[in-house]
Scaffold this active site. Structure first.
Site, PDB file in Angstrom:
ATOM      1  N   SER A 409      -9.498 115.687  56.648  1.00 40.27           N
ATOM      2  CA  SER A 409      -9.484 115.991  55.107  1.00 40.27           C
ATOM      3  C   SER A 409      -8.083 115.643  54.684  1.00 40.27           C
ATOM      4  O   SER A 409      -7.810 115.358  53.631  1.00 40.27           O
ATOM      5  CB  SER A 409      -9.453 117.170  54.706  1.00 40.27           C
ATOM      6  OG  SER A 409     -10.754 118.020  55.652  1.00 40.27           O
ATOM      7  N   HIS A 430     -15.411 111.219  55.000  1.00 39.20           N
ATOM      8  CA  HIS A 430     -14.995 112.643  54.370  1.00 39.20           C
ATOM      9  C   HIS A 430     -16.133 113.447  53.832  1.00 39.20           C
ATOM     10  O   HIS A 430     -16.289 113.337  52.696  1.00 39.20           O
ATOM     11  CB  HIS A 430     -13.708 112.430  53.500  1.00 39.20           C
ATOM     12  CG  HIS A 430     -13.031 114.020  53.192  1.00 39.20           C
ATOM     13  ND1 HIS A 430     -12.874 114.331  51.778  1.00 39.20           N
ATOM     14  CD2 HIS A 430     -12.979 115.023  53.906  1.00 39.20           C
ATOM     15  CE1 HIS A 430     -12.254 115.733  52.095  1.00 39.20           C
ATOM     16  NE2 HIS A 430     -12.567 116.195  53.214  1.00 39.20           N
ATOM     17  N   GLU A 442     -16.432 111.107  50.445  1.00 39.21           N
ATOM     18  CA  GLU A 442     -15.539 110.187  50.406  1.00 39.21           C
ATOM     19  C   GLU A 442     -15.471 109.149  51.399  1.00 39.21           C
ATOM     20  O   GLU A 442     -15.130 109.588  52.650  1.00 39.21           O
ATOM     21  CB  GLU A 442     -14.062 110.693  50.095  1.00 39.21           C
ATOM     22  CG  GLU A 442     -14.216 111.752  48.796  1.00 39.21           C
ATOM     23  CD  GLU A 442     -12.850 112.336  48.606  1.00 39.21           C
ATOM     24  OE1 GLU A 442     -12.219 112.372  47.617  1.00 39.21           O
ATOM     25  OE2 GLU A 442     -12.176 113.039  49.554  1.00 39.21           O
ATOM     26  N   ASN A 480      -9.179 116.120  47.161  1.00 31.86           N
ATOM     27  CA  ASN A 480      -8.066 117.080  47.311  1.00 31.86           C
ATOM     28  C   ASN A 480      -6.636 116.931  46.945  1.00 31.86           C
ATOM     29  O   ASN A 480      -6.052 117.929  46.550  1.00 31.86           O
ATOM     30  CB  ASN A 480      -7.916 117.225  49.199  1.00 31.86           C
ATOM     31  CG  ASN A 480      -8.915 117.971  49.589  1.00 31.86           C
ATOM     32  OD1 ASN A 480      -9.510 118.968  48.892  1.00 31.86           O
ATOM     33  ND2 ASN A 480      -9.279 117.917  50.834  1.00 31.86           N
TER      34      ASN A 480
END
Ligand code: 3H9
Length: 659
Positions: A409, A430, A442, A480
Site C-alpha cells: 500500500s 494494490h 490499483e 492513499n
C-alpha cells in the site's frame, strides 16, 4: 427471401410470413436514432404487407438491446423518440414477439415489456438499470413492469437496477419461456398468436399488492440509495402505476425522466459510467498481447491474501497459497474455506462452485510449489525488507515468464522490483480490503514493468470482475495520497474549530457511508502513527503539523478494536467522547488558535479542495492518467458517493454551480 435493410442497423428477413427483425448496432445494440428509425420503418413495412402475419425482434451478438444510447443524452433530441417506437410496438395490430438473445437493459427491456410475448434465450438477462445512471426508465418501464410482475418485484428491480437472468425472469413473469433457440420459439409464437387477441402489457391491471410488502420493498431501496434521488423517484412511479391510467402514468414517468436526465446526479453517474469504460485502457498497450495466466500464487493468507485467493478461485484460476509453516498454510486454507462458505450461505456461490474452488486450491509452506505459477501476488506484511527478501527468493523459484506482483500500500514497488534479476516482470496490484468484495485494484505500472506484464495484470483484474485503474509509482498510489491529503485538511479543521463528529457528519451528509475519523478508527490508528514517527526526523518544521492524532495514540486510543479512538465505543456503539474534545481543545490552546464554527458546506468545500489539489498534482506528475481514474479510485476505494461523480468531477461542476 433476401434480407431487407431498414437503415444501417436494422435488417429483416421473412420466415414463412413472420418478419424477423434484427438489430445490429455494435457494440451493445443501443437504441440510437438510426435504430429507432429503422424499427419504425420495419413496423411500417409489416403493417402494409398483407403477407406478413407478425414480427419477431431480436439482436445480434451477446446483446439484445443495451438500452438507450447514453451518448445521445445532453444532445438535441432526434425523432422518433423511444416512447413513440415502444407505444407503436404495443399497439401494433399484428403480434410482435421478442427473441431475447442476450442482455436486455433499460430501453431494451422496455422494448421487451411492450411486445406481445417474450421468449428468453439461455443467455438472456433483463434489467432496468436507469437508477444507476441517476435517471428513471423513460419509455414505459415503471408503468409496464408492475403490470407484468407486480408492484413489489418491480420496486425491487427498478429501484435497485439489478438485472435478472432468464430463469428468474420467467419465475417473475417478465419472460414467458426460455428456449435454446429463442428465434425459432418466437417465430412459432408469432404464428400461434396471428389473428388472435394480443396480450398488450399496457392493458393489464397492476395486480393488487400487500401494502406491508410494498413498504418493505420501498424501505430496502431507500436504505441503499445513500442520498441519491433517482431510486426514490423510481419507486414513486412504480407505486403510482396501480392508480393511474397507462397514459397518465407514462406522462408522469416521462416528465420525471426528463427532469432527472438533466440533473447533476445523472451527469455525475454518466461520468462514472464512461470513466469505468475508459479505466484500464492504456493506448500504448493496444497491440500488446497479455501473457497467459492460469495459475496464481498468493503469498500470505492473512485478511488480504485470503481475499485475493478467493477472488482468483471464484474467477476460475488455480491458486497456490503460500505460508511460512504447514500450520499457517492450514489456517490459510481454513480462512479461504470460511470466506467461500459465507459466499454459499449468502447464495453468491453454489455448493458445487465451492467444491470446484477448493479443488483448485493448494495451500502449502513449500515455496517451490510456486514454480508452476504464472503470476504470484504477494500479500505479506508491509515492510520493505520482508518484501524484497521474498521477491529475491521468488525470483529463483518461479518460471522465467512468470509475473511477480506486490500488493504493497505504501512501499516503493520499484525498490521491491530492484531485488529481482528481472524487474520488468514486476507490477503492483494494490487490492482493497476485503479483497474478495472490493472492486477496485490499483494496477501500478512500475519504472521497469514490461508492457505485456502490465497488459497481463489488467487482463487478470478484468477476469476477477474488478475495476482496474492504472497508476504510476508514488507513496500511497492515487487513493492513499488523496485520502492522506483529505485527512490532513480534516485535522487542520480540528485545530481551527471543527470537531471530529462535525466533520464526519458533513461527509455522511454528502453521501459517504462513514466519516473520515470513524473510518480511521475502524482501520486502526497505529499504522499511520508508526509512519508519522518514522517521518518525524525529516519533517519540515515550517510545514503545518497537527499533533492531535499523536496525543490520542499516546493515550492508547488506537481505534475501534481498542474501544477508544477518535470516538469511544461503549458496547461497540460509536459515541462522542469528551476526552477527545479535551485533547483537541488543548491542542488549540497550545497553538493559540481561537476556534471558530464550521458549516457542513464549508467543511466539504475544504475537503474537496484538498482532494482536488492532490488529484491535480497526481495528474501533473503523470501518476494518474485521467481525472476520471482518480474519481473511480475515490468512489470504489474510499466511499466517495458515485452520484457526486468523484472529487475531480464534483469540483468541475462546482466551478459552474454548487457542489
Ligand atoms: C435508458 O435506456 C433510458 C431509457 O429508459 C429511456 C430512454 C428514453 N449507450 O460495458 P462495456 C458502450 S438508459 C451508449 O465495456 P460489456 C460503452 O461505453 C440506458 N454506449 O461492454 C463501451 O464503449 P467503448 C440503460 C454504450 O460487454 C462499449 O459500449 N442501459 C451503452 O462489458 C462496451 O461497453 C444501461 O445502463 C449505451 N447504453 O457490457 C446499460 N452501453 O468501447 C449500460 C454500453 O467506446 N451498459 N456502451 O468504451 C452496460 O451495462 C454494459 O455496457 C453492457 C455490456 C452490459 C450492455
Amino acid at each position: 427471401m433476401p434480407e431487407m435493410r431498414f437503415l444501417q442497423s436494422v435488417s429483416a428477413r421473412l420466415d414463412g410470413g413472420v418478419l424477423v427483425v434484427t438489430i445490429n448496432n455494435p457494440p451493445v445494440n443501443a437504441l440510437s436514432a438510426h435504430v429507432r428509425t429503422g424499427l419504425i420503418a420495419a413496423l411500417d413495412h409489416a403493417a402494409d404487407a398483407p403477407n406478413i402475419v407478425g414480427l419477431v425482434i431480436s439482436g445480434t451478438g451477446r446483446t439484445f438491446i443495451g438500452g438507450a444510447d447514453i451518448k445521445e443524452f445532453g444532445k438535441p433530441p432526434v425523432e422518433p423518440m423511444l416512447p413513440t417506437v415502444i407505444d407503436r410496438i404495443e399497439a401494433f395490430e399484428k403480434p410482435i414477439i421478442c427473441a431475447v438473445n442476450g442482455v436486455a437493459l433499460g430501453g431494451g427491456c422496455e422494448v421487451v415489456l411492450a411486445c406481445h410475448g417474450r421468449i428468453a434465450g439461455e443467455a438472456a438477462s433483463f434489467g432496468l438499470p436507469e437508477v444507476k445512471l441517476g435517471i428513471v426508465p423513460g419509455a414505459g418501464g415503471t408503468q409496464r413492469l408492475p403490470r407484468l410482475i407486480g408492484t413489489v418485484a418491480a420496486i425491487d428491480l427498478i429501484g435497485t437496477g439489478r438485472a435478472v437472468k432468464a430463469d428468474e425472469a420467467v419465475t417473475l413473469g417478465l419472460a414467458d419461456a426460455i428456449a435454446a433457440d429463442p428465434l425459432a420459439a418466437a417465430i412459432a409464437a408469432v404464428r400461434d398468436n396471428a389473428g388472435g387477441a394480443l396480450r398488450r402489457t399496457g392493458n393489464i391491471d397492476v395486480p393488487a399488492a400487500d401494502p406491508d410488502a410494498v413498504s418493505a420493498a420501498e424501505a430496502k431501496v431507500v436504505a441503499r440509495s445513500r442520498g441519491q434521488s433517482a431510486p426514490a423517484e423510481a419507486v414513486r412511479l412504480v407505486k403510482a402505476a396501480g392508480g393511474l391510467s397507462l397514459k397518465q402514468g407514462l406522462a408522469e414517468e416521462r416528465a420525471t425522466f426528463l427532469r432527472l436526465r438533466d440533473s447533476e446526479e445523472s451527469a455525475a453517474l454518466r461520468h462514472v459510467f464512461f470513466a469505468e469504460r475508459s479505466a484500464g485502457k492504456v493506448e500504448t498497450l493496444a497491440d500488446v498481447a497479455p501473457r497467459r495466466i492460469e495459475t496464481v500464487g498468493v503469498v500470505g493468507t492473512g485478511l488480504m491474501g485470503s481475499g485475493i485467493a478467493v477472488s482468483a478461485l471464484t474467477s476460475g484460476y488455480r491458486v497456490i497459497a503460500l505460508e511460512q509453516t504447514p500450520e499457517a498454510a492450514e489456517s490459510g486454507r481454513g480462512r479461504i474455506t470460511g470466506i467461500l462458505d459465507k459466499a454459499v450461505q449468502s447464495k453468491r456461490l453454489t455448493a458445487e462452485g465451492r467444491e470446484a474452488c477448493l479443488a483448485r486450491l493448494e495451500a502449502t509452506a513449500e515455496i517451490k510449489a510456486l514454480a508452476t505459477a504464472d503470476l504470484v501476488v504477494e500479500a505479506v506484511f508491509d515492510d520493505l525488507s520482508v518484501k524484497t527478501e521474498l521477491f529475491r527468493r521468488l525470483d529463483g523459484v518461479v518460471a522465467p515468464g512468470a509475473i511477480l506482483a506486490t500488493n504493497t500500500s505504501y512501499l516503493d514497488p520499484d525498490a521491491i522490483a530492484t531485488a529481482t534479476a528481472d524487474p520488468s516482470r514486476v507490477v503492483g496490484l494494490h487490492f482493497f480490503s476485503p479483497a474478495n468484495v472490493m472492486r477496485l485494484v490499483e494496477v501500478v505500472d512500475c519504472a521497469r514493468t514490461a508492457p505485456d506484464v502490465l497488459a497481463s495484470a489488467l487482463a487478470f483484474v478484468k477476469r476477477l470482475g474488478k475495476l482496474a485503474v492504472v497508476c504510476g509509482v508514488t507513496e500511497g498510489f492515487v487513493g492513499n495520497r488523496i485520502f492522506s491529503a483529505c485527512r490532513r485538511e480534516a485535522e487542520f479543521m480540528l485545530e481551527d474549530g471543527a470537531l471530529p463528529q462535525e466533520i464526519d457528519a458533513a461527509l455522511e451528509a454528502y453521501g459517504f457511508p462513514m466519516g473520515i475519523f470513524a473510518v480511521n478508527d475502524m482501520a486502526g490508528l497505529e499504522i499511520a502513527w508508526a509512519r508519522r514517527k518514522r517521518l518525524a526526523a525529516t519533517r519540515d518544521p515550517a510545514v503545518r503539523y497537527v499533533e492531535i492524532a499523536d496525543r490520542l495514540c499516546e493515550a492508547g486510543r488506537l481505534g475501534r478494536k481498542r474501544g477508544l479512538g477518535w470516538y469511544a465505543y461503549p458496547n461497540g456503539a460509536r459515541t462522542v467522547d469528551p476526552a477527545v474534545t479535551a485533547v483537541i481543545e488543548a491542542a488549540r490552546v497550545e497553538k493559540n488558535i481561537a476556534p471558530r464554527a464550521f458549516t457542513k458546506d464549508e467543511i466539504m468545500t475544504r475537503l474537496l479542495k484538498a482532494m482536488v489539489e492532490e488529484g491535480t498534482a497526481l495528474l501533473a506528475e503523470g501518476v494518474a492518467a485521467r481525472p476520471g481514474d482518480i474519481d473511480l479510485v475515490m468512489i470504489n476505494g474510499y466511499g466517495f458517493p458515485a452520484h457526486k461523480g468523484g472529487p475531480m468531477f464534483s469540483v468541475r461542476q462546482n466551478t459552474e454551480g454548487t457542489i
